[in-house]
Design a protein around this motif. Structure first.
Motif, mmCIF file in Angstrom:
data_model
loop_
_atom_site.group_PDB
_atom_site.id
_atom_site.type_symbol
_atom_site.label_atom_id
_atom_site.label_comp_id
_atom_site.label_asym_id
_atom_site.label_seq_id
_atom_site.Cartn_x
_atom_site.Cartn_y
_atom_site.Cartn_z
ATOM 1 N N MET A 25 0.843 -1.178 0.000
ATOM 2 C CA MET A 25 0.000 0.000 0.000
ATOM 3 C C MET A 25 0.877 1.225 0.000
ATOM 4 N N THR A 26 0.465 2.307 -0.645
ATOM 5 C CA THR A 26 1.254 3.518 -0.751
ATOM 6 C C THR A 26 0.448 4.684 -0.213
ATOM 7 N N LEU A 27 1.030 5.444 0.696
ATOM 8 C CA LEU A 27 0.366 6.618 1.223
ATOM 9 C C LEU A 27 0.350 7.699 0.167
ATOM 10 N N GLN A 28 -0.733 8.470 0.120
ATOM 11 C CA GLN A 28 -0.885 9.505 -0.886
ATOM 12 C C GLN A 28 -0.457 10.862 -0.325
ATOM 13 N N ALA A 29 0.355 11.562 -1.086
ATOM 14 C CA ALA A 29 0.818 12.868 -0.645
ATOM 15 C C ALA A 29 -0.314 13.881 -0.724
ATOM 16 N N GLU A 30 -0.366 14.803 0.237
ATOM 17 C CA GLU A 30 -1.354 15.864 0.234
ATOM 18 C C GLU A 30 -0.718 17.133 -0.341
ATOM 19 N N PRO A 31 -1.504 18.009 -0.987
ATOM 20 C CA PRO A 31 -0.934 19.218 -1.566
ATOM 21 C C PRO A 31 -0.222 20.080 -0.520
ATOM 22 N N THR A 32 -0.855 20.264 0.623
ATOM 23 C CA THR A 32 -0.247 21.058 1.689
ATOM 24 C C THR A 32 -0.612 20.446 3.019
ATOM 25 N N ARG A 33 0.219 20.696 3.997
ATOM 26 C CA ARG A 33 -0.071 20.308 5.378
ATOM 27 C C ARG A 33 0.117 21.571 6.202
ATOM 28 N N PRO A 34 -0.968 22.306 6.497
ATOM 29 C CA PRO A 34 -0.859 23.631 7.093
ATOM 30 C C PRO A 34 -0.215 23.664 8.461
ATOM 31 N N SER A 35 -0.332 22.597 9.218
ATOM 32 C CA SER A 35 0.253 22.614 10.559
ATOM 33 C C SER A 35 0.646 21.207 10.951
ATOM 34 N N ALA A 36 1.554 21.099 11.889
ATOM 35 C CA ALA A 36 2.002 19.798 12.359
ATOM 36 C C ALA A 36 0.900 19.106 13.137
ATOM 37 N N HIS A 37 0.897 17.805 13.079
ATOM 38 C CA HIS A 37 -0.073 17.023 13.824
ATOM 39 C C HIS A 37 0.185 17.200 15.311
ATOM 40 N N PRO A 38 -0.868 17.206 16.154
ATOM 41 C CA PRO A 38 -0.677 17.403 17.592
ATOM 42 C C PRO A 38 0.307 16.449 18.228
ATOM 43 N N THR A 39 0.455 15.234 17.648
ATOM 44 C CA THR A 39 1.363 14.277 18.276
ATOM 45 C C THR A 39 2.810 14.731 18.220
ATOM 46 N N THR A 40 3.121 15.734 17.361
ATOM 47 C CA THR A 40 4.477 16.256 17.335
ATOM 48 C C THR A 40 4.835 16.835 18.694
ATOM 49 N N ALA A 41 3.929 17.639 19.241
ATOM 50 C CA ALA A 41 4.166 18.227 20.552
ATOM 51 C C ALA A 41 4.044 17.188 21.650
ATOM 52 N N ARG A 42 3.152 16.224 21.473
ATOM 53 C CA ARG A 42 2.919 15.233 22.516
ATOM 54 C C ARG A 42 4.044 14.215 22.630
ATOM 55 N N PHE A 43 4.889 14.125 21.609
ATOM 56 C CA PHE A 43 5.958 13.145 21.687
ATOM 57 C C PHE A 43 6.861 13.401 22.893
ATOM 58 N N SER A 44 6.989 14.665 23.290
ATOM 59 C CA SER A 44 7.808 14.973 24.462
ATOM 60 C C SER A 44 7.236 14.307 25.705
ATOM 61 N N GLU A 45 5.920 14.127 25.723
ATOM 62 C CA GLU A 45 5.280 13.427 26.841
ATOM 63 C C GLU A 45 5.748 11.974 26.901
ATOM 64 N N LEU A 46 5.773 11.334 25.752
ATOM 65 C CA LEU A 46 6.243 9.952 25.692
ATOM 66 C C LEU A 46 7.723 9.878 26.047
ATOM 67 N N LEU A 47 8.507 10.792 25.526
ATOM 68 C CA LEU A 47 9.938 10.810 25.807
ATOM 69 C C LEU A 47 10.197 10.955 27.300
ATOM 70 N N ASN A 48 9.458 11.855 27.938
ATOM 71 C CA ASN A 48 9.646 12.069 29.368
ATOM 72 C C ASN A 48 9.260 10.837 30.171
ATOM 73 N N GLU A 49 8.188 10.173 29.761
ATOM 74 C CA GLU A 49 7.757 8.976 30.479
ATOM 75 C C GLU A 49 8.803 7.871 30.358
ATOM 76 N N VAL A 50 9.331 7.699 29.162
ATOM 77 C CA VAL A 50 10.375 6.692 28.954
ATOM 78 C C VAL A 50 11.628 7.037 29.752
#
Length: 359
Positions: free
Chosen positions: A1-26
């Motif tokens: 299966m191949t993911l389809q590119a989108e024309p634009t991505r206006p903002s980062a997905h919320p999980t970008t900021a939340r990854f620090s939560e996972l990093l801190n827990e680890v």
């Protein structure tokens, strides 16, 4: 299966900021701390097994029981490959230089593989796993991993092979050991490669491989020497290949232009393999591929403890987390390779790609 590119991505997905939560827990669980004692025991045991096998080699002498030694040596070489991989990811020491030299000793000296070549190739893979053009592991070669590569096969044999390549995948792994040695020597011979300590690695790898061949030819009859070499290389290639194959093959392919946040870029295209200590040993910890991609410098022995933390985090944030049994993972690989040219490019035919498009 191949993911389809989108024309634009206006903002980062919320999980970008939340990854620090996972990093801190680890980090709070101490899972990023170095495990010097564990690695000291593992490295010592592997080196001990290496020399014990060579003692057995000379004691057995002219006997076809040498093929059992060859198979065991292939297994030990695989363990050196895993240890070199760990050192290259800075899992063993805090110092980057100490890890680099440990990787050169373990990979170049014992496994006969160039650390510099491996690190450059593997870093590109971690930067964009399963991403077209970016990931060298899905680049054109004997096997076609994307529909575009299949379409480039113009001859009747090329199209037939692409349609049946899944059945050839595991037999071809018997040649992977030779391929890895060839790539190491070829790259370290290239003056334009820019590899640090290129000449040293070329010398060590070449001498290691040459000494191996000379010992076999001197100590064994020609036919037995060839058989020993073939068995050792085949076992080495198959074990390494069967450790890396289940991790990404058959997972979504990411177009070159698509941009994903770090968490989803690593998790959505990676697959874990269920198992216990034996699976951990045989796969060098790569059965925890999701955790390894999220925390590449985490000591291998800590990946099992990190898994439930990562799984819970992904469930809380609706990030698909894939884990299957070992045999199931191999069936997925074979099926994917046999049908890669038929994979739909419509994102709505792929639930995972559809989830990405609407996220």
């Amino acid at each position: 299966m191949t993911l389809q590119a989108e024309p634009t991505r206006p903002s980062a997905h919320p999980t970008t900021a939340r990854f620090s939560e996972l990093l801190n827990e680890v980090r709070d669980h101490g899972l990023l701390e170095r495990r010097h004692g564990w690695y000291a025991v593992r490295i010592t045991a592997t080196i001990g097994a290496f020399f014990a096998l060579w003692v057995a080699f000379f004691l057995i002498g002219d006997s076809w029981w040498q093929l059992a030694v060859a198979a065991a040596l292939g297994f030990v070489m695989t363990q050196f490959g895993f240890l070199g991989h760990d050192a290259a990811h800075r899992q063993i020491f805090r110092s980057g230089a100490a890890n680099a030299w440990a990787a050169r000793v373990l990979a170049c000296g014992f496994a006969g593989l160039s650390y510099g070549w491996w690190r450059a190739k593997h870093n590109k893979h971690h930067k964009g796993p399963n991403q077209e053009v970016v990931d060298p592991d899905i680049a054109p070669g004997a096997l076609a991993f994307t529909p575009e590569i299949v379409q480039q096969r113009r001859t009747a044999f090329g199209r037939w092979f692409a349609a049946n390549q899944g059945w050839f995948f595991f037999p071809l792994l018997t040649l992977e050991g030779l391929n890895l040695h060839y790539a190491s020597v070829r790259t370290t011979m290239d003056r334009s490669s820019g590899l640090p300590w290129r000449r040293l690695e070329l010398t060590v790898v070449s001498l290691r491989l040459l000494a191996f061949v000379v010992i076999l030819l001197v100590a064994l009859p020609l036919g037995m020497a060839v058989a020993f070499f073939a068995v050792q290389m085949a076992v080495f290639g198959v074990l390494l290949g069967m450790s890396f194959a289940p991790n990404h093959k058959g997972m979504p392919i990411v177009p070159e232009a698509m941009r994903l946040d770090f968490l989803r870029r690593q998790v959505l295209v990676s697959r874990n393999v269920r198992g216990g200590p034996f699976t951990d040993l045989m796969m060098g910890g790569l059965n925890y591929q999701i955790e390894h991609h999220l925390f590449p410098s985490m000591p291998r022995v800590n990946l099992r403890r990190a898994q439930p933390i990562v799984r819970r985090f992904c469930e809380r944030h609706a990030v698909p987390y894939t884990e299957v049994g070992l045999l199931r993972s191999y069936r997925i690989v074979v099926d994917y390779l046999n049908n890669v040219g038929l994979r739909a490019r419509d994102p709505f035919d792929c639930p995972l790609a559809a989830q990405l498009r609407t996220a």
